[in-house]
Design a protein around this motif. Structure first.
Motif, PDB file in Angstrom:
ATOM      1  N   LEU A  54       0.853  -1.038   0.049  1.00 23.68           N
ATOM      2  CA  LEU A  54       0.027   0.283  -0.099  1.00 23.68           C
ATOM      3  C   LEU A  54       0.910   1.091  -0.155  1.00 23.68           C
ATOM      4  O   LEU A  54       0.586   2.158  -0.459  1.00 23.68           O
ATOM      5  CB  LEU A  54      -1.172  -0.217   1.379  1.00 23.68           C
ATOM      6  CG  LEU A  54      -2.338   1.215   0.628  1.00 23.68           C
ATOM      7  CD1 LEU A  54      -2.653   0.864   0.036  1.00 23.68           C
ATOM      8  CD2 LEU A  54      -2.694   0.671   2.665  1.00 23.68           C
ATOM      9  N   SER A  55       1.942   1.077   0.902  1.00 19.28           N
ATOM     10  CA  SER A  55       2.924   2.490   0.977  1.00 19.28           C
ATOM     11  C   SER A  55       3.531   2.168  -0.705  1.00 19.28           C
ATOM     12  O   SER A  55       3.881   3.557  -1.292  1.00 19.28           O
ATOM     13  CB  SER A  55       4.006   2.128   1.916  1.00 19.28           C
ATOM     14  OG  SER A  55       3.740   2.022   3.504  1.00 19.28           O
ATOM     15  N   PHE A  60       4.252   5.666  -5.883  1.00 22.04           N
ATOM     16  CA  PHE A  60       3.600   6.178  -6.801  1.00 22.04           C
ATOM     17  C   PHE A  60       3.072   6.448  -7.790  1.00 22.04           C
ATOM     18  O   PHE A  60       2.890   7.489  -8.450  1.00 22.04           O
ATOM     19  CB  PHE A  60       3.533   4.238  -7.319  1.00 22.04           C
ATOM     20  CG  PHE A  60       3.215   4.028  -8.943  1.00 22.04           C
ATOM     21  CD1 PHE A  60       3.693   3.855  -9.795  1.00 22.04           C
ATOM     22  CD2 PHE A  60       2.207   3.676  -9.752  1.00 22.04           C
ATOM     23  CE1 PHE A  60       3.481   3.852 -11.548  1.00 22.04           C
ATOM     24  CE2 PHE A  60       1.058   4.629 -10.712  1.00 22.04           C
ATOM     25  CZ  PHE A  60       2.150   4.174 -11.298  1.00 22.04           C
ATOM     26  N   LEU A  61       1.931   7.211  -6.968  1.00 23.65           N
ATOM     27  CA  LEU A  61       1.031   8.253  -7.348  1.00 23.65           C
ATOM     28  C   LEU A  61       1.104   9.713  -6.638  1.00 23.65           C
ATOM     29  O   LEU A  61       0.537   9.941  -6.769  1.00 23.65           O
ATOM     30  CB  LEU A  61      -0.511   7.621  -6.281  1.00 23.65           C
ATOM     31  CG  LEU A  61      -1.259   6.598  -7.650  1.00 23.65           C
ATOM     32  CD1 LEU A  61      -2.212   6.243  -6.698  1.00 23.65           C
ATOM     33  CD2 LEU A  61      -1.727   6.443  -9.111  1.00 23.65           C
ATOM     34  N   HIS A  62       2.270   9.867  -6.171  1.00 28.69           N
ATOM     35  CA  HIS A  62       2.777  10.744  -5.326  1.00 28.69           C
ATOM     36  C   HIS A  62       2.120  12.379  -5.912  1.00 28.69           C
ATOM     37  O   HIS A  62       2.149  12.827  -5.720  1.00 28.69           O
ATOM     38  CB  HIS A  62       3.976  10.538  -4.706  1.00 28.69           C
ATOM     39  CG  HIS A  62       5.075  12.217  -3.763  1.00 28.69           C
ATOM     40  ND1 HIS A  62       5.018  12.981  -4.673  1.00 28.69           N
ATOM     41  CD2 HIS A  62       4.161  11.896  -3.168  1.00 28.69           C
ATOM     42  CE1 HIS A  62       5.114  13.562  -3.517  1.00 28.69           C
ATOM     43  NE2 HIS A  62       4.313  13.437  -2.490  1.00 28.69           N
ATOM     44  N   GLY A  63       3.226  12.215  -7.581  1.00 28.88           N
ATOM     45  CA  GLY A  63       3.248  12.681  -8.150  1.00 28.88           C
ATOM     46  C   GLY A  63       2.111  13.784  -8.581  1.00 28.88           C
ATOM     47  O   GLY A  63       1.375  14.701  -8.748  1.00 28.88           O
ATOM     48  N   GLN A  64       0.688  12.474  -9.390  1.00 28.93           N
ATOM     49  CA  GLN A  64      -0.657  13.136  -9.301  1.00 28.93           C
ATOM     50  C   GLN A  64      -1.016  13.249  -8.137  1.00 28.93           C
ATOM     51  O   GLN A  64      -2.038  14.061  -8.165  1.00 28.93           O
ATOM     52  CB  GLN A  64      -1.377  11.749 -10.060  1.00 28.93           C
ATOM     53  CG  GLN A  64      -0.471  11.343 -11.382  1.00 28.93           C
ATOM     54  CD  GLN A  64       0.668  10.459 -11.410  1.00 28.93           C
ATOM     55  OE1 GLN A  64       0.698   9.862  -9.748  1.00 28.93           O
ATOM     56  NE2 GLN A  64       1.007   9.914 -11.961  1.00 28.93           N
ATOM     57  N   LEU A  65      -0.514  13.232  -6.701  1.00 25.08           N
ATOM     58  CA  LEU A  65      -2.008  13.833  -5.853  1.00 25.08           C
ATOM     59  C   LEU A  65      -1.240  14.771  -5.608  1.00 25.08           C
ATOM     60  O   LEU A  65      -2.194  15.702  -5.023  1.00 25.08           O
ATOM     61  CB  LEU A  65      -1.228  11.975  -4.595  1.00 25.08           C
ATOM     62  CG  LEU A  65      -2.382  10.631  -4.576  1.00 25.08           C
ATOM     63  CD1 LEU A  65      -1.204  10.035  -3.757  1.00 25.08           C
ATOM     64  CD2 LEU A  65      -3.280  10.802  -4.378  1.00 25.08           C
ATOM     65  N   VAL A  66       0.134  15.253  -5.806  1.00 24.19           N
ATOM     66  CA  VAL A  66       0.390  16.290  -5.292  1.00 24.19           C
ATOM     67  C   VAL A  66      -0.604  17.559  -6.132  1.00 24.19           C
ATOM     68  O   VAL A  66      -1.229  18.369  -5.208  1.00 24.19           O
ATOM     69  CB  VAL A  66       1.759  16.503  -5.077  1.00 24.19           C
ATOM     70  CG1 VAL A  66       2.504  17.837  -5.244  1.00 24.19           C
ATOM     71  CG2 VAL A  66       2.705  15.948  -4.087  1.00 24.19           C
TER      72      VAL A  66
END
Length: 102
Positions: A54-55, A60-66
């Motif tokens: 999960l981490s 992996f999605l960090h950039g999109q989430l930001v």
């Protein structure tokens, strides 16, 4: 993730979540800082789950989430109540996780 985090969280996890919420609250007029703190808050919930998969997925999605959180914080600044609704929701999530019986 929040329900699992409530069962597995440590004091250090709660401190990390609380710091992210405080950063959002203290910088609610700064979309860049608030959105980064928002992503960190959710990352801290994921970390409290103690699930490496999960981490890794969150990372992996960090950039999109930001980017998505930045737009959301910018938009909430335009509302009459500002980001107070989002801040309240994050505080409620933190309260639920921290008050869960272990």
């Amino acid at each position: 993730a929040a329900s699992i985090a409530a069962l597995r969280r440590t004091k250090a996890d709660l401190m990390r979540m609380n710091e992210a919420v405080a950063l959002m609250e203290n910088n609610s007029d700064n979309a860049k800082v608030s959105s980064a703190a928002d992503v960190e808050f959710h990352r801290s919930i994921v970390a409290a789950c103690k699930n490496n998969y999960l981490s890794a997925f969150h990372d992996f999605l960090h950039g999109q989430l930001v980017q998505a959180r930045f737009v959301a914080w910018e938009n909430s600044a335009k509302l009459s109540g500002g980001p107070h609704g989002a801040l309240r929701e994050h505080q409620e999530i933190f309260n639920a996780i921290s008050s869960a019986a272990l």
